[in-house]
Design an enzyme around this catalytic site. Structure first.
Site, PDB file in Angstrom:
ATOM      1  CB  VAL A 152      -0.973   0.062   1.291  1.00 13.42           C
ATOM      2  CG1 VAL A 152      -1.780   1.153   0.896  1.00 13.42           C
ATOM      3  CG2 VAL A 152      -1.763  -1.154   1.340  1.00 13.42           C
ATOM      4  CG  ASP A 166     -10.989  -9.873   9.348  1.00  9.58           C
ATOM      5  OD1 ASP A 166     -10.986 -10.358  10.568  1.00  9.58           O
ATOM      6  OD2 ASP A 166      -9.823  -9.733   8.786  1.00  9.58           O
TER       7      ASP A 166
END
Ligand SMILES: *[C@@H]1O[C@H](CO)[C@@H](O)[C@H](O)[C@H]1NC(C)=O
Ligand SMILES: *[C@@H]1O[C@H](CO)[C@@H](O)[C@H](O)[C@H]1NC(C)=O
Ligand SMILES: *[C@@H]1O[C@H](CO)[C@@H](O)[C@H](O)[C@H]1NC(C)=O
Ligand SMILES: *[C@@H]1O[C@H](CO)[C@@H](O)[C@H](O)[C@H]1NC(C)=O
Ligand SMILES: *[C@@H]1O[C@H](CO)[C@@H](O)[C@H](O)[C@H]1NC(C)=O
Ligand SMILES: *[C@@H]1O[C@H](CO)[C@@H](O)[C@H](O)[C@H]1NC(C)=O
Ligand SMILES: *[C@@H]1O[C@H](CO)[C@@H](O)[C@H](O)[C@H]1NC(C)=O
Length: 854
Positions: free
Chosen positions: A530, A639
């Site tokens: 990222v 999640d």
């Protein structure tokens, strides 16, 4: 990329070096102790064993020599001497707080003078984790038809610099012959739950090795392992039925080449031999290559399948299915597609919760060729298999003593009578069949295993995606990229999605990320790296770059775009656009200036005030409520955790990482379900029983988040005493006993109005109800939290305002100095959590939540 290749090469070299020198286990931190031996010595493989006395506290121990050396013991060390404890005894070992360790315990239940091991039952704990309970080495060895037994545990970092191993006899006495404490690398990351498509995070979980097999190969002693001093056994005793398949050995002119995977994962010997079914179609179609293993019921197991195809070299030449306990773990396993080359080792991890429906304690692993992808050959392949039992959330790894099989008992009786054995020491029924390779446990006569899964934990981003076409998706190969405008590739993304989000050219992305420079990396995830960048002359963005070798393939990428582009909500991170050209796939999000919620609740110098926390919880609840009910389909996040709740520059909570969430039954898109993971500590207990996630699973996880925010401690903390390890259990326990106050974060304790606290804690408790239908909906949770905030506000306004004044200040003053702090948070985060959770976006259109506005 180049840097990566170099680092990789370097790592590979190091691994080889370590391997060659056998030094992983010989480093300063490794302790190999022969208990009760005065001067130490060397065993049959040439390993050095040291005396144990200086680590032991207990005047209550006796050292005794065994009266009889079983023929399977090739040397006296470490088994012929034992330390016997008639009351509790403690070993203390210095360790590094942040490392994983092997802990191996060696037991030889022979007669030690007048101590009869058949009378010995004991427990072993380490820093509150129960390894053995009511353990009888004698019964266990008898059931396994072994003379001695080694129990191997892989302990996650315990956050302590001392390993305290406690032996406690439950009757008569406890004993031990050898102890090893050895630093090890992180071998586990996440595993696919069989029967679902979920990836479960298993970092930080303790495990016990149940089986470690060099399939179709030889016994590998600790000294010949790839530096981790593990022992590998032959798989033959575990093969089920008469169909043994065929064994294959690598030919001399082919060399095993470790590519993306570290060489310590398994030694070359493991990958140099394999078992397959044979190439005769008529035969391979007709049977399953099956292994069977005895395991403890009601536990979770991780199965690691090692593969290396040293014969075929092209994808789709050999494709097979893998079954675990008669469930499909992998429908189309293609070793070459995973390893990306001939003679390149790879492995796959799968997880299963074993309930033992049939009552025989047998875990089945099977392989069968599949013609689903029309491969060239109908065959299957396995090189190695490891089975680990994972600790439950109460910090328990102990199971019941095995029951020796009737067949074994019968054999033993026969042997006893024919040899008129007079002593009562365990009989060696199978003699040297296992070659002194007493395993970690199992009925040698009955056993078996199989299975696999995909995952390049150590993958780098330098691989190609050559496997894609096999699955009928010509998307990557077909895309001739254009510098601007739409590439062909995007044609798989619906017009709607393309209209809703912006299409970036690769050139633009490269410019913004300084050609993917390492200096702008702010996180690393399963998806890839990222990067942070600025577009349009001022908008900060986070750019997720797909790692072509990651399991999040093209379909998932497109799914994420499809879903994210249609989901717009103040409390969900937003996708700005995407780039897809050639092999490059990138997603562009808003940058979230304040990082993750977790970073601001604990391990921080400036913890959030109670009111801020409440508002953040409310924001996250809104985001989840929207996912569950607001979109066209029910979307289950799957999640939910504090690292997936991000904060923008105005501290507005945004739920992230839901792009791959599962949609409800309406949306019949098979791809959507592929790559989602849950995390230990947050997982709905019902999930393990039914393997089915519902939106109530998110509610459960959110309940854990609520307690985490209140108590400022992780959902799972293995270093705490057993009953405290799991936050969910511990908080519920305290709440029911009326002592919840004791575990509230000291930073906010006393600043919470009692009525507000009660409402909040009641809500969290309801979220954690054992069964889904008893849990509130996300809408109810939201309503209750808002009510709690009102209770706090009302009371603050009247009498407590001075107390809470500071909170509203920090609430409303935008921080300008936060950028730097932010980046730090994000990168720290990415070191601990190798997933894409640290990604996210910043709320451009965000504003302070107006408490009165609800
Ligand atoms: C040894 O153990 C006893 C009782 O378990 C304890 O009181 C004592 O402090 C311990 N000594 C050391 C040196 O740890
Ligand atoms: C272990 O490695 C040594 C040296 O490479 C070799 O001589 C020996 O045969 C190996 N032992 C086994 C059991 O593979
Ligand atoms: C496993 O769990 C089932 C259902 O919860 C229970 O009936 C069974 O007795 C358990 N088995 C063992 C060995 O604990
Ligand atoms: C799996 O199938 C085999 C036969 O195909 C059966 O004997 C065994 O009990 C089954 N195992 C489970 C766990 O259902
Ligand atoms: C192989 O195992 C699977 C899963 O247990 C089962 O469905 C299948 O029928 C088996 N095939 C054969 C040929 O035994
Ligand atoms: C796959 O095998 C099954 C049974 O062996 C057969 O019925 C089916 O037609 C085959 N499919 C393909 C695509 O070859
Ligand atoms: C201890 O183990 C033995 C043998 O497996 C068993 O018979 C006994 O009931 C167990 N005792 C306890 C307290 O669990």
């Amino acid at each position: 990329m180049h840097t990566n290749k170099h680092i990789l090469f370097f790592l590979v070299c190091i691994s080889f070096l370590l391997n060659a020198l056998h030094v992983w286990g010989a480093q300063s931190d490794s302790l190999v102790l022969s208990c009760g031996l005065a001067d130490g010595g060397t065993d049959m493989y040439g390993r050095k064993w040291a005396p144990d006395s200086k680590y032991l506290n207990g005047s209550n121990s006796i050292t005794i020599r065994a009266g009889f050396q079983d023929p399977s013991l090739l040397s006296e060390i470490p088994y012929m001497t034992a330390r016997i404890f008639t009351s509790e005894a403690t070993y203390k070992f210095q360790v590094k707080t942040d490392k994983r360790y092997w802990l191996r315990l060696h037991f030889y239940p022979s007669a030690y003078s007048n101590f009869n091991p058949a009378d010995s039952y004991f427990s072993v704990t380490v820093n509150g984790l129960t390894l053995l309970k009511n353990f009888s080495a004698s019964i266990t060895c008898q059931a396994l038809s072994q003379a001695y037994i080694v129990r191997e545990y892989s302990l996650a970092p315990l956050d302590s610099n001392t390993l305290t191993v406690i032996f406690k006899p439950s009757s008569s006495f406890a004993f031990v012959n050898g102890i090893e404490v050895i630093e090890m690398p992180d071998l586990f990351d996440s595993a696919k739950m069989v029967g679902t498509s979920d990836q479960i995070d298993v970092k930080g979980v303790h495990s016990q090795t149940m089986y470690r097999l060099n399939v179709a190969g030889q016994f590998i002693p600790p000294t010949n392992d790839s530096g981790l001093t593990r022992t590998w056994y032959d798989d033959l005793p575990y093969l089920n039925g008469a169909q043994l398949g065929t064994t294959n050995a690598i030919s001399q002119n082919v060399k095993i080449q470790y590519k993306s995977m570290p060489a310590y994962v398994a030694p070359v010997e493991v990958y140099s031999s394999s078992r397959s079914m044979g190439v005769d179609k008529a035969i391979t179609e007709g049977f399953n290559l099956t292994w069977v293993f005895q395991v403890d019921p009601n536990s979770t197991y991780l199965l690691r399948f090692h593969f290396c195809d040293f014969y075929y070299s092209k994808p789709n030449q050999l494709v097979f299915s893998i079954f675990v306990n008669n469930q499909t773990a992998e429908a189309t396993a293609d070793v070459i597609a995973w390893s990306e080359g001939k003679a390149v080792p790879t492995y796959q991890d799968y997880m299963t919760y074993f309930t033992d429906a049939s009552g025989d304690q047998m875990l089945w692993v099977a392989l069968h060729p599949t013609n689903e992808t029309r491969p060239e050959y109908l065959d299957a392949l396995l090189n190695g298999l490891e089975i680990f039992k994972l600790s439950d959330t109460t910090g328990n790894l102990a199971g019941p003593n095995p029951k020796p099989s009737p067949m074994l008992l019968q054999n033993e009786a026969v042997e006893k009578s024919s040899f008129k054995k007079s002593d009562n020491s365990k009989a060696k029924v199978i003699g040297g069949a296992v070659g002194g390779a007493a395993a970690f446990g199992i009925l040698a006569a009955l056993v078996f295993v199989v299975y696999q899964r995909k995952r390049q934990i150590y993958g780098t981003d330098s691989q190609t995606s050559s496997w894609l076409p096999i699955y009928g998706n010509s998307h990557t190969s077909g895309s001739k990229s254009t510098i601007s405008g739409k590439s062909n590739a995007s044609s798989n993304i619906s017009a709607l999605a393309q209209g809703l989000c912006r299409h970036f050219s690769l050139a633009e992305i490269k410019k913004v990320t300084k050609n993917f420079d390492e200096s702008v990396v702010i996180g690393v995830g399963g998806f890839g790296k990222v990067y942070k960048g600025v577009i349009d002359g001022g908008i900060t963005v986070a750019i997720k770059r797909s790692n072509p070798s990651s399991e999040q393939g093209v379909n998932e990428f497109q799914t994420e775009i499809e879903m994210l582009s249609k989901l717009r909500h103040k409390h969900l991170v937003s996708l700005i656009g995407f780039c897809e050209e050639g092999n490059e796939m990138c997603l562009v999000y808003d940058y979230m200036a304040h990082g993750t919620l977790r970073d601001h609740v604990y391990k921080t110098k400036q913890p959030l005030s109670w009111k801020q926390r409440l508002e953040i919880c409310i924001g996250a609840a809104r985001g989840l409520h929207y996912l569950h009910t607001g979109a066209r389909y029910t979307i289950i996040h799957r999640d939910v955790k504090t690292t997936n709740i991000l904060l923008d520059e105005n501290w507005v909570a945004k739920v992230s990482d839901f792009g791959l969430s599962k949609t409800g039954p309406n949306m019949n898109n098979g791809h959507v379900t592929t790559v989602v993971k849950g995390s230990f500590g947050y997982l709905d207990p019902e999930y393990f029983r039914r393997q089915q996630l519902t939106e109530k699973s998110d509610v459960y996880s959110f309940g854990v988040v609520l307690f985490e925010v209140l108590c400022a401690r992780p959902a799972l903390n293995p270093s705490l005493p057993k009953e405290q390890v799991s936050l969910a259990d511990w908080a519920l326990n305290c709440k029911r006993k009326g002592v919840l106050d004791d575990i509230i974060d000291p930073n906010i304790k006393g600043k919470i109005h009692p009525e507000c606290l009660k409402k909040f804690a009641d809500t969290a408790e309801k979220c954690l109800a054992e069964v889904g239908y008893e849990r509130p909906s996300m809408g109810d949770v939201l309503w209750n939290l808002e009510f709690a905030l009102q209770l706090q506000d009302n009371n603050e306004d009247s009498n407590h305002s001075s107390q809470c004044g500071e909170s509203s200040t920090s609430d409303e003053s935008p921080k300008n100095d936060t950028m730097a702090m932010h980046r730090k948070n994000l990168s720290i985060e990415s070191e601990h959590e190798t997933s894409d959770e640290s990604v996210e976006t910043s709320a451009i259109f965000s504003q302070i939540v107006n408490p009165k506005g609800r």
